[in-house]
Design an enzyme around this catalytic site. Structure first.
Site, PDB file in Angstrom:
ATOM      1  N   HIS A   1     -10.185  -5.684  -2.661  1.00 25.95           N
ATOM      2  CA  HIS A   1      -8.838  -5.905  -2.112  1.00 25.95           C
ATOM      3  C   HIS A   1      -8.931  -6.265  -0.639  1.00 25.95           C
ATOM      4  CE1 HIS A   1      -9.893  -1.632  -2.058  1.00 25.95           C
ATOM      5  NE2 HIS A   1      -9.265  -1.544  -0.887  1.00 25.95           N
TER       6      HIS A   1
ATOM      7  N   GLN B   1     -14.970   1.981   1.535  1.00 27.75           N
ATOM      8  CA  GLN B   1     -14.165   1.519   0.403  1.00 27.75           C
ATOM      9  C   GLN B   1     -13.885   2.716  -0.503  1.00 27.75           C
ATOM     10  OE1 GLN B   1     -16.031  -1.346  -2.242  1.00 27.75           O
ATOM     11  NE2 GLN B   1     -14.074  -1.937  -3.151  1.00 27.75           N
TER      12      GLN B   1
ATOM     13  N   ASP C   1       0.857  -1.195   0.000  1.00 29.89           N
ATOM     14  CA  ASP C   1       0.000   0.000   0.000  1.00 29.89           C
ATOM     15  C   ASP C   1       0.894   1.246   0.000  1.00 29.89           C
ATOM     16  OD1 ASP C   1      -3.222   0.443   1.123  1.00 29.89           O
ATOM     17  OD2 ASP C   1      -1.866   2.151   0.983  1.00 29.89           O
ATOM     18  N   ILE C   2       0.550   2.225  -0.846  1.00 26.83           N
ATOM     19  CA  ILE C   2       1.395   3.431  -0.898  1.00 26.83           C
ATOM     20  C   ILE C   2       1.143   4.395   0.264  1.00 26.83           C
ATOM     21  CG2 ILE C   2       2.202   3.778  -3.272  1.00 26.83           C
ATOM     22  CD1 ILE C   2      -0.332   5.493  -3.709  1.00 26.83           C
TER      23      ILE C   2
ATOM     24  N   HIS D   1      -6.731  -5.919   2.789  1.00 27.72           N
ATOM     25  CA  HIS D   1      -5.576  -5.275   3.412  1.00 27.72           C
ATOM     26  C   HIS D   1      -4.977  -6.241   4.434  1.00 27.72           C
ATOM     27  CE1 HIS D   1      -6.796  -0.901   2.613  1.00 27.72           C
ATOM     28  NE2 HIS D   1      -7.942  -1.519   2.418  1.00 27.72           N
TER      29      HIS D   1
HETATM   30  P1  5GP Z   1      -9.971   1.077   0.631  1.00 27.93           P
HETATM   31  O1  5GP Z   1     -10.589   1.151  -0.734  1.00 27.93           O
HETATM   32  O2  5GP Z   1     -10.073  -0.293   1.252  1.00 27.93           O
HETATM   33  O3  5GP Z   1     -10.468   2.147   1.554  1.00 27.93           O
HETATM   34  O4  5GP Z   1      -8.422   1.354   0.509  1.00 27.93           O
HETATM   35  C1  5GP Z   1      -7.746   1.607  -0.681  1.00 27.93           C
HETATM   36  C2  5GP Z   1      -6.271   1.493  -0.396  1.00 27.93           C
HETATM   37  O5  5GP Z   1      -5.568   1.563  -1.608  1.00 27.93           O
HETATM   38  C3  5GP Z   1      -5.719   2.610   0.518  1.00 27.93           C
HETATM   39  O6  5GP Z   1      -5.082   2.039   1.632  1.00 27.93           O
HETATM   40  C4  5GP Z   1      -4.751   3.348  -0.392  1.00 27.93           C
HETATM   41  O7  5GP Z   1      -3.609   3.794   0.295  1.00 27.93           O
HETATM   42  C5  5GP Z   1      -4.402   2.307  -1.436  1.00 27.93           C
HETATM   43  N1  5GP Z   1      -4.056   2.873  -2.727  1.00 27.93           N
HETATM   44  C6  5GP Z   1      -4.797   3.778  -3.422  1.00 27.93           C
HETATM   45  N2  5GP Z   1      -4.188   4.068  -4.595  1.00 27.93           N
HETATM   46  C7  5GP Z   1      -3.053   3.304  -4.638  1.00 27.93           C
HETATM   47  C8  5GP Z   1      -2.020   3.167  -5.612  1.00 27.93           C
HETATM   48  O8  5GP Z   1      -1.998   3.794  -6.665  1.00 27.93           O
HETATM   49  N3  5GP Z   1      -1.014   2.292  -5.314  1.00 27.93           N
HETATM   50  C9  5GP Z   1      -0.999   1.578  -4.142  1.00 27.93           C
HETATM   51  N4  5GP Z   1       0.042   0.756  -3.963  1.00 27.93           N
HETATM   52  N5  5GP Z   1      -1.962   1.682  -3.222  1.00 27.93           N
HETATM   53  C10 5GP Z   1      -2.977   2.541  -3.458  1.00 27.93           C
END
Ligand code: 5GP
Ligand code: ZN
Length: 138
Positions: free
Chosen positions: A98, A92, A29-30, A100
């Site tokens: 995905h 989300q 995660d970035i 985590h």
């Molecule tokens: P969620 O959709 O479960 O809330 O989390 C999305 C996750 O994707 C976040 O933790 C965010 O940091 C990660 N994320 C969003 N864009 C990118 C990206 O371009 N590259 C990576 N490696 N992670 C990403």
């Protein structure tokens, strides 16, 4: 399709990959919540748990099992949170399913999985349980 995780799976957007097989990709995660925070995705696009096939979901979970063991060996966290959010109401942000893996250390101050315990109404709990039971697919 204009999906950031599909682009990552296709290699069109760079990512730090840690694991890959024919169905699944895992990358860091970035915006890590903790050291070792990584994401596991199906390579085939599916927005949420409702769209993903059972086979792809099992492949994601199998990779999650493998990666949790690797994170434990590599970083020796005190705990690990697995998170998988579906829909905006569940926070989300990226609409490509995905999981985590968030390694946790005692006293790290993260508030993931912290909620107040408030006793529910047992009658309502039973009614809702029956509703769900009635919709379980065989
Ligand atoms: P969620 O959709 O479960 O809330 O989390 C999305 C996750 O994707 C976040 O933790 C965010 O940091 C990660 N994320 C969003 N864009 C990118 C990206 O371009 N590259 C990576 N490696 N992670 C990403
Ligand atoms: Zn996608």
């Amino acid at each position: 399709m204009d999906c950031i995780f599909c682009k990552i799976a296709a290699g069109e957007i760079p990512s730090v990959r840690v694991y890959e097989d024919d169905r699944v990709l895992a990358f860091m995660d970035i915006n890590p919540l903790s050291e070792g925070h990584l994401l596991i995705i199906p390579k085939a696009h599916a927005a949420t748990i409702y769209e993903i096939t059972e086979d792809d979901f099992l492949a994601v979970m199998s990779a999650t099992h493998k990666l949790a063991a690797a994170v434990k060996k590599a970083l020796n966290p005190d705990g690990i949170n697995l998170l998988q959010l579906n829909g905006r109401a569940a926070n989300q942000v990226v609409p490509h399913l995905h999981v985590h893996i968030v390694p946790r250390w005692s006293g790290d101050g993260l508030t993931i999985s912290q909620w107040d315990m408030v006793a529910g109404d047992m009658e309502n709990i039973k009614v809702v349980a029956e509703k769900i039971q009635g919709e379980i697919a065989s």
